[in-house]
Design a protein around this motif. Structure first.
Motif: not given
Length: 382
Positions: A133, A218, A230, A233, A235
């Motif tokens: 992140e 997340r 990830r 963009d 999760w």
């Protein structure tokens, strides 16, 4: 077993296995490897400083120290994490460690092809403590005496360089063949299924039951083995149960499974309530190391028995997706299935009913296909 030499030999066998007519048009290569399989290399001699630490190997000696520096419930707070392996090696290696470099299995194999030591991707680096992140290693990790071993981290599918000249000429690959950063095997298998929108999930029905859900949020909880990788963009939230196909194999042959499954009515609810495990202990969606397998009472009919087991595994899958939602992940909307269990159409119908969701089989189930998609991404962005 010399795993490192075995992997190297296999890599070159695979390069040689590509038909000669296709080698000259190979634009790019990426490799997926097992998550948390760890190799420590001397950057000067380029030789391994120890045997490989395999993905499922635990280093309980390092766990208290790792727990003392990492945030609570962090992914590294597991004895089999890459960071535990690094700390265990650091505390036991007697010689100078200043020129040591940590690589994951995929990193090391790719290095053999591109020659730039110390490059990884943010999927493989997750279990050594990389924060995907923040896109960096956290301060609590960088302040440790072994932080100089950590590799630089790129997005999966990023061009690192061209194939080394000696390897290229030996096997007949083109001059502009690009080597890209890779990923873990489970991420590659997810990519292969082409699930691209939040709410899409992939259940792998192999020897165990593993679920992965694409989420806009997340989610992490080490108590249940839940962590997020990830993916650009978004999760990829996952968890893995100890139930699955290995239990079925203990009870039935492949032929029996096929014949008995044909006789199951998947639209009928089974009254049998089992918790199929190979041995004592469950990790997800219930974290209970003392959970006993529950496969009784066994009815006289093998068809009813198999129906009960398949439906019980489907209920565990449903609990898994509910747990991910309860922890804050995007709710699941559709489930794509990979693994050996994806071939059983009756089981797919049972799971559709229990999950209350559309369930289908993935067109592509090989992790290598997902790695090839990353290689294509690297070639296109070049």
């Amino acid at each position: 077993m010399d795993w490192i030499q075995s992997w190297k030999d296999t890599l070159f066998l695979l390069l040689d296995d590509v038909p000669v007519s296709l080698r000259k048009v190979v634009a790019s290569i990426a490799i997926d490897g097992t998550s948390a399989t760890t190799i420590i290399i001397d950057s000067r001699s380029e030789e391994p400083l120890s045997r490989a630490f395999l993905y499922n190997e635990s280093c309980p000696d390092a766990l208290p120290l790792v727990k003392s520096i990492a945030p609570a419930k962090h992914t590294v707070c597991s004895g089999s994490s890459t960071l535990c392996k690094l700390v265990s090696w650091w505390n036991s290696y007697p010689s100078s460690k200043e020129s040591a470099v940590l690589l994951h299995q995929a990193d090391w194999l790719l290095w053999l092809l591109h020659g730039k030591l110390g490059v990884s991707d943010y999927n493989n680096a997750l279990k050594v403590g990389y924060d995907p992140e923040m896109d960096s290693y956290p301060p609590w990790l960088l302040s440790q005496p072994y932080s100089h071993l950590l590799p630089s981290v790129q997005d999966p599918g990023t061009k690192i360089g061209c194939m080394k000249e000696d390897i290229r000429t030996q096997f007949g690959y083109p001059k502009d063949c690009v080597i890209c950063t890779g990923t873990t095997d489970s991420i590659a298998a997810f990519l292969a299924a082409r699930a691209t929108q939040p709410g899409k999930a992939v259940t792998s029905l192999g020897s165990t039951l593993a679920i992965k859900l694409l989420s806009s949020r997340r989610v992490e909880d080490a108590r249940f083995g839940v962590y997020s990788h990830r993916l650009d963009d978004k999760w990829l939230v996952g968890g893995a149960s100890n139930t699955g196909g290995a239990v079925l194999r203990q009870l039935f042959t492949d032929e029996q499974l096929e014949k008995l499954s044909e006789q199951i009515n998947p639209f009928e609810t089974s009254p049998l309530d089992y918790y199929p495990l190979q041995a004592v202990g469950e990790r997800f969606p219930v974290a209970d190391p003392k959970m006993e397998p529950r496969l009784h009472p066994r009815p006289e009919s093998d068809v009813e028995y198999l129906h009960g087991i398949l439906e019980s595994i489907a209920r565990i899958e449903a609990k898994g997706y509910k747990l991910l939602k309860d922890l804050g992940a995007t709710p699941v909307e559709e489930v794509i299935t990979s693994g050996g269990g994806s071939k059983n159409q009756k089981w797919i119908k049972i799971r559709e009913r229990v999950l209350g969701l559309p369930v289908c089989k993935a067109d592509q189930t090989e992790a290598a296909y997902g790695a090839a998609l990353l290689a294509m991404k690297g070639a296109i962005s070049d």
